[in-house]
Design a protein around this motif. Structure first.
Motif, PDB file in Angstrom:
ATOM      1  N   GLU A 101       0.858  -1.180   0.000  1.00  0.00           N
ATOM      2  CA  GLU A 101       0.000   0.000   0.000  1.00  0.00           C
ATOM      3  C   GLU A 101       0.896   1.232   0.000  1.00  0.00           C
ATOM      4  O   GLU A 101       1.982   1.211   0.571  1.00  0.00           O
ATOM      5  CB  GLU A 101      -0.914   0.014   1.224  1.00  0.00           C
ATOM      6  N   PHE A 102       0.428   2.296  -0.657  1.00  0.00           N
ATOM      7  CA  PHE A 102       1.239   3.513  -0.707  1.00  0.00           C
ATOM      8  C   PHE A 102       0.333   4.736  -0.733  1.00  0.00           C
ATOM      9  O   PHE A 102      -0.859   4.639  -0.988  1.00  0.00           O
ATOM     10  CB  PHE A 102       2.167   3.501  -1.932  1.00  0.00           C
ATOM     11  N   ARG A 103       0.936   5.875  -0.445  1.00  0.00           N
ATOM     12  CA  ARG A 103       0.210   7.144  -0.441  1.00  0.00           C
ATOM     13  C   ARG A 103       0.820   8.056  -1.510  1.00  0.00           C
ATOM     14  O   ARG A 103       2.014   7.993  -1.786  1.00  0.00           O
ATOM     15  CB  ARG A 103       0.283   7.799   0.930  1.00  0.00           C
ATOM     16  N   GLN A 104      -0.007   8.911  -2.065  1.00  0.00           N
ATOM     17  CA  GLN A 104       0.435   9.795  -3.145  1.00  0.00           C
ATOM     18  C   GLN A 104       1.559  10.728  -2.695  1.00  0.00           C
ATOM     19  O   GLN A 104       2.533  10.916  -3.422  1.00  0.00           O
ATOM     20  CB  GLN A 104      -0.742  10.615  -3.672  1.00  0.00           C
ATOM     21  N   ASP A 105       1.452  11.289  -1.519  1.00  0.00           N
ATOM     22  CA  ASP A 105       2.484  12.230  -1.075  1.00  0.00           C
ATOM     23  C   ASP A 105       3.841  11.549  -0.923  1.00  0.00           C
ATOM     24  O   ASP A 105       4.871  12.101  -1.332  1.00  0.00           O
ATOM     25  CB  ASP A 105       2.064  12.945   0.213  1.00  0.00           C
ATOM     26  N   ALA A 106       3.856  10.332  -0.397  1.00  0.00           N
ATOM     27  CA  ALA A 106       5.115   9.597  -0.255  1.00  0.00           C
ATOM     28  C   ALA A 106       5.683   9.239  -1.620  1.00  0.00           C
ATOM     29  O   ALA A 106       6.911   9.307  -1.835  1.00  0.00           O
ATOM     30  CB  ALA A 106       4.902   8.341   0.583  1.00  0.00           C
ATOM     31  N   LEU A 107       4.821   8.885  -2.543  1.00  0.00           N
ATOM     32  CA  LEU A 107       5.254   8.579  -3.905  1.00  0.00           C
ATOM     33  C   LEU A 107       5.872   9.820  -4.550  1.00  0.00           C
ATOM     34  O   LEU A 107       6.957   9.739  -5.145  1.00  0.00           O
ATOM     35  CB  LEU A 107       4.067   8.088  -4.741  1.00  0.00           C
ATOM     36  N   GLN A 108       5.220  10.956  -4.420  1.00  0.00           N
ATOM     37  CA  GLN A 108       5.745  12.194  -5.001  1.00  0.00           C
ATOM     38  C   GLN A 108       7.127  12.523  -4.432  1.00  0.00           C
ATOM     39  O   GLN A 108       8.036  12.888  -5.182  1.00  0.00           O
ATOM     40  CB  GLN A 108       4.787  13.358  -4.749  1.00  0.00           C
ATOM     41  N   ARG A 109       7.299  12.370  -3.129  1.00  0.00           N
ATOM     42  CA  ARG A 109       8.605  12.635  -2.497  1.00  0.00           C
ATOM     43  C   ARG A 109       9.664  11.695  -3.051  1.00  0.00           C
ATOM     44  O   ARG A 109      10.779  12.119  -3.380  1.00  0.00           O
ATOM     45  CB  ARG A 109       8.513  12.502  -0.976  1.00  0.00           C
ATOM     46  N   ARG A 110       9.317  10.420  -3.155  1.00  0.00           N
ATOM     47  CA  ARG A 110      10.300   9.439  -3.637  1.00  0.00           C
ATOM     48  C   ARG A 110      10.717   9.743  -5.070  1.00  0.00           C
ATOM     49  O   ARG A 110      11.908   9.713  -5.400  1.00  0.00           O
ATOM     50  CB  ARG A 110       9.735   8.020  -3.544  1.00  0.00           C
TER      51      ARG A 110
END
Length: 175
Positions: A101-110
């Motif tokens: 599972e993942f979140r959009q904000d964490a994906l954007q940071r990565r």
């Protein structure tokens, strides 16, 4: 589950365990096309005169060539002419499929930390595309998860870090 049992019932076939149709439904994410592929494989491989479908044939149908082929087209959701969008879709999947599972904000940071040349709006559009393609689903808490466990398993066989790095590098060169 009904998609895996009703056609078999009509053919006077049964499963060795009542858990097997549920396994087919769960592993395919309930996608009717994938359930149909699994059932077609089961029927095609059923020895003459056999009326009971066991666990081994179910597993073979779920992991066989036909299923893998059906799952393989995910990397070109936007068509051949939209390579930037397709590349971003692949980057998102490679970056997140190992997490569950993942979140959009964490994906954007990565992606930003990796130097991926995509704006937040492009990432949001890609998430919508992946959702519409039944690859991911957004939960009520805002987190995303993958819908088809077989798809996740297939991708986890790859070196995801290498695939991600190559896609980000290619995207940077295309700028």
């Amino acid at each position: 589950r009904d998609l895996a049992t009703r056609p078999m019932d009509a053919l006077a076939l049964s499963y060795a365990s009542p858990d097997l149709p549920a396994r087919i439904a769960e592993r395919t994410g309930g996608r009717p096309n994938l359930i149909a592929i699994a059932c077609a494989e089961l029927l095609g491989d059923l020895p003459p005169g056999e009326r009971v479908i066991g666990a081994d044939p179910v597993e073979a149908a779920l992991t066989g060539t036909a299923m893998r082929s059906a799952l393989a087209g995910w990397g070109k959701l936007s068509g051949r002419k939209a390579e930037r969008s397709n590349r971003l879709d692949r980057i998102i999947v490679y970056a997140t499929v190992g997490d569950g599972e993942f979140r959009q904000d964490a994906l954007q940071r990565r992606l930003h930390q990796m130097g991926a040349p995509f704006a937040a709006e492009e990432i949001e559009q890609a998430l919508v595309r992946l959702d519409l393609a039944y690859v991911i689903v957004r939960g009520g808490d805002g987190g995303y998860r993958y819908r088809v466990p077989l798809f996740v398993d297939m991708l986890r066989e790859q070196d995801l870090d290498l695939a991600l790095s190559q896609e980000v590098q290619a995207a940077s060169l295309e700028r």
